[in-house]
Design an enzyme around this catalytic site. Structure first.
Site, short mmCIF file in Angstrom:
data_model
loop_
_atom_site.label_atom_id
_atom_site.label_comp_id
_atom_site.label_asym_id
_atom_site.label_seq_id
_atom_site.Cartn_x
_atom_site.Cartn_y
_atom_site.Cartn_z
N ALA A 1 -7.11 5.89 -1.03
CA ALA A 1 -8.37 6.04 -1.74
C ALA A 1 -9.48 5.89 -0.71
CB ALA A 1 -8.47 4.97 -2.83
N GLY B 1 -3.42 4.85 -1.78
CA GLY B 1 -3.50 5.88 -2.82
C GLY B 1 -2.83 7.18 -2.40
N GLU C 1 0.69 6.65 -3.23
CA GLU C 1 0.77 6.64 -4.69
C GLU C 1 0.66 8.05 -5.26
OE1 GLU C 1 -2.38 3.70 -4.95
OE2 GLU C 1 -0.99 2.31 -5.91
N GLU D 1 -2.93 -1.89 1.12
CA GLU D 1 -4.09 -2.42 0.41
C GLU D 1 -4.29 -3.91 0.66
OE1 GLU D 1 -1.82 -0.33 -0.90
OE2 GLU D 1 -2.82 1.12 -2.21
C1 HXC Z 1 -12.14 6.37 3.93
C2 HXC Z 1 -10.98 6.83 5.85
C3 HXC Z 1 -9.79 6.34 5.28
C4 HXC Z 1 -9.85 5.86 3.93
C5 HXC Z 1 -9.34 6.99 7.27
N1 HXC Z 1 -10.65 7.22 7.08
N2 HXC Z 1 -8.80 6.45 6.19
N3 HXC Z 1 -12.14 6.83 5.19
N4 HXC Z 1 -11.06 5.89 3.31
N5 HXC Z 1 -8.77 5.42 3.28
C6 HXC Z 1 -11.61 7.79 8.04
C7 HXC Z 1 -11.98 6.80 9.13
O1 HXC Z 1 -12.96 5.92 8.67
C8 HXC Z 1 -12.46 7.73 10.20
O2 HXC Z 1 -13.78 8.16 9.86
C9 HXC Z 1 -11.55 8.93 10.04
O3 HXC Z 1 -11.02 8.87 8.72
C10 HXC Z 1 -10.40 8.92 11.03
O4 HXC Z 1 -9.71 7.68 10.89
P1 HXC Z 1 -9.36 6.73 12.13
O5 HXC Z 1 -9.16 5.36 11.58
O6 HXC Z 1 -10.36 6.89 13.21
O7 HXC Z 1 -7.96 7.37 12.59
P2 HXC Z 1 -6.77 6.64 13.34
O8 HXC Z 1 -7.31 5.68 14.37
O9 HXC Z 1 -5.86 7.72 13.77
O10 HXC Z 1 -6.04 5.74 12.23
C11 HXC Z 1 -5.40 6.35 11.14
C12 HXC Z 1 -5.12 5.29 10.02
C13 HXC Z 1 -6.44 4.56 9.69
C14 HXC Z 1 -4.06 4.32 10.52
C15 HXC Z 1 -4.56 6.06 8.82
O11 HXC Z 1 -7.46 5.54 9.42
C16 HXC Z 1 -6.33 3.66 8.52
O12 HXC Z 1 -5.79 2.58 8.58
N6 HXC Z 1 -6.92 4.09 7.37
C17 HXC Z 1 -6.97 3.29 6.17
C18 HXC Z 1 -5.62 3.25 5.49
C19 HXC Z 1 -5.70 2.38 4.25
O13 HXC Z 1 -6.02 1.19 4.29
N7 HXC Z 1 -5.40 2.98 3.09
C20 HXC Z 1 -5.43 2.31 1.82
C21 HXC Z 1 -6.78 2.43 1.22
S1 HXC Z 1 -6.92 1.46 -0.24
P3 HXC Z 1 -15.01 7.95 10.88
O14 HXC Z 1 -16.17 8.50 10.12
O15 HXC Z 1 -15.07 6.49 11.15
O16 HXC Z 1 -14.62 8.76 12.07
C22 HXC Z 1 -6.22 2.40 -1.41
C23 HXC Z 1 -6.28 1.79 -2.73
C24 HXC Z 1 -5.55 2.58 -3.75
O17 HXC Z 1 -5.73 3.45 -1.20
C25 HXC Z 1 -5.75 1.99 -5.07
C26 HXC Z 1 -5.84 2.94 -6.17
C27 HXC Z 1 -5.88 4.35 -5.85
#
Ligand code: HXC
Length: 257
Positions: free
Chosen positions: A65, A108, A111, A131
């Site tokens: 998400a 997400g 999911e 998460e």
């Molecule tokens: C918003 C995101 C994002 C996310 C990545 N980006 N994941 N933006 N929401 N979930 C954005 C980053 O901010 C960044 O933007 C760009 O995408 C590239 O990501 P990087 O982090 O620079 O890439 P990398 O270093 O290769 O790392 C990849 C990654 C990391 C390991 C996947 O991005 C990461 O950990 N993302 C979050 C994963 C996460 O926690 N997902 C769960 C979310 S909570 P900028 O603008 O900074 O360049 C969830 C809740 C669900 O899903 C509940 C109900 C649906």
């Protein structure tokens, strides 16, 4: 129809929906999910389509998400707006949805893949429910569908540590149906979807409905439901066609009637 966050195309009876928000690793912002649900519903209603493939990019199926969108949310609004409930639209689609996962399927994103009916993964795919690292928990099935797919031990590990699982681990654990070399994944997923879409649609819809029902129903009711639907398929033209084609040693030509 033009979309901002997804691309759609069709190949024969298969619709391919590509998440297309590369700068954010296909983070699933609300408008993206609205578009995805709308496109899936349109293809579900399209008599020329028999199955859908949902995919992302080589780097990410979807990284979750949208954390930036969620960062300012509060409890009362989430509760009043029933935040995330609209994602379940994916699970109300009746035709089979195949997820073709390359790269990250996190939170997400994992999911969403699990809301699809079959997950095929590229060999460098990574699955996870991270998460917990953000001070929250999965909210779109991560604690439930993940556990149903892989069992308690692995689900607890993934949900409580936020560790990622490789494609090979996910296949062994039962989350993923098959792993393909990353470069071949989409083509293989589409081929499998074409195979499904070539079968008689009523039988395909019933088969999906019954496998899903097995998670909701006691065994005796599930078996009865299966037997009744099995009986009903003998009312279709396609059952006559399928069986006479077998006897005549030719390929069945299903008309989905
Ligand atoms: C918003 C995101 C994002 C996310 C990545 N980006 N994941 N933006 N929401 N979930 C954005 C980053 O901010 C960044 O933007 C760009 O995408 C590239 O990501 P990087 O982090 O620079 O890439 P990398 O270093 O290769 O790392 C990849 C990654 C990391 C390991 C996947 O991005 C990461 O950990 N993302 C979050 C994963 C996460 O926690 N997902 C769960 C979310 S909570 P900028 O603008 O900074 O360049 C969830 C809740 C669900 O899903 C509940 C109900 C649906």
């Amino acid at each position: 129809k033009e979309f901002e966050y997804i691309k759609t195309e069709t190949k024969g009876r298969v619709a391919i929906l590509t998440l297309n928000r590369p700068k954010a690793l296909n983070a699933l912002c609300t408008p993206l999910m609205t578009e995805l649900n709308a496109a899936l519903r349109t293809f579900d209603a399209d008599p020329n389509i028999g199955a859908m493939v949902v995919t992302g990019s080589e780097k990410a199926f979807a990284a979750g998400a949208d954390i930036k969108e969620m960062s300012t949310l509060n409890f009362v609004d989430n509760f009043k707006n029933n935040f995330i409930e609209d994602w379940t639209g994916v699970t109300k689609i009746r035709k089979p949805i195949v997820a073709a996962v390359n790269g990250f399927a996190l939170g997400g994103g994992c999911e969403l893949a699990m809301m699809c009916d079959i997950i095929y993964a590229g060999d460098r795919a990574k699955f996870g429910q991270p998460e917990i690292k953000l001070g929250i928990i999965p909210g779109a099935g991560g604690t439930q569908r993940f556990t149903q797919a892989v069992g308690k031990a692995k689900a607890m590990h993934m949900v409580l540590t936020g560790d990622m699982m490789t494609a090979a681990e996910a296949e062994t654990a039962g989350l993923v149906a098959k792993v393909y070399p990353a470069a071949e994944l989409l083509e293989k997923a589409i081929q499998n979807a074409e195979t499904i879409a070539g079968y008689s649609l009523p039988s395909v819809l019933m088969a999906k409905e019954l496998v899903d029902a097995s998670f909701e129903m006691p065994l005796a009711q599930g078996l009865l439901f299966e037997r009744r639907l099995f009986h009903s398929l003998f009312a279709t033209k396609d059952q006559k066609e399928g069986m006479s084609a077998f006897a005549a040693k030719r390929k069945a030509d299903f008309t989905h009637e």
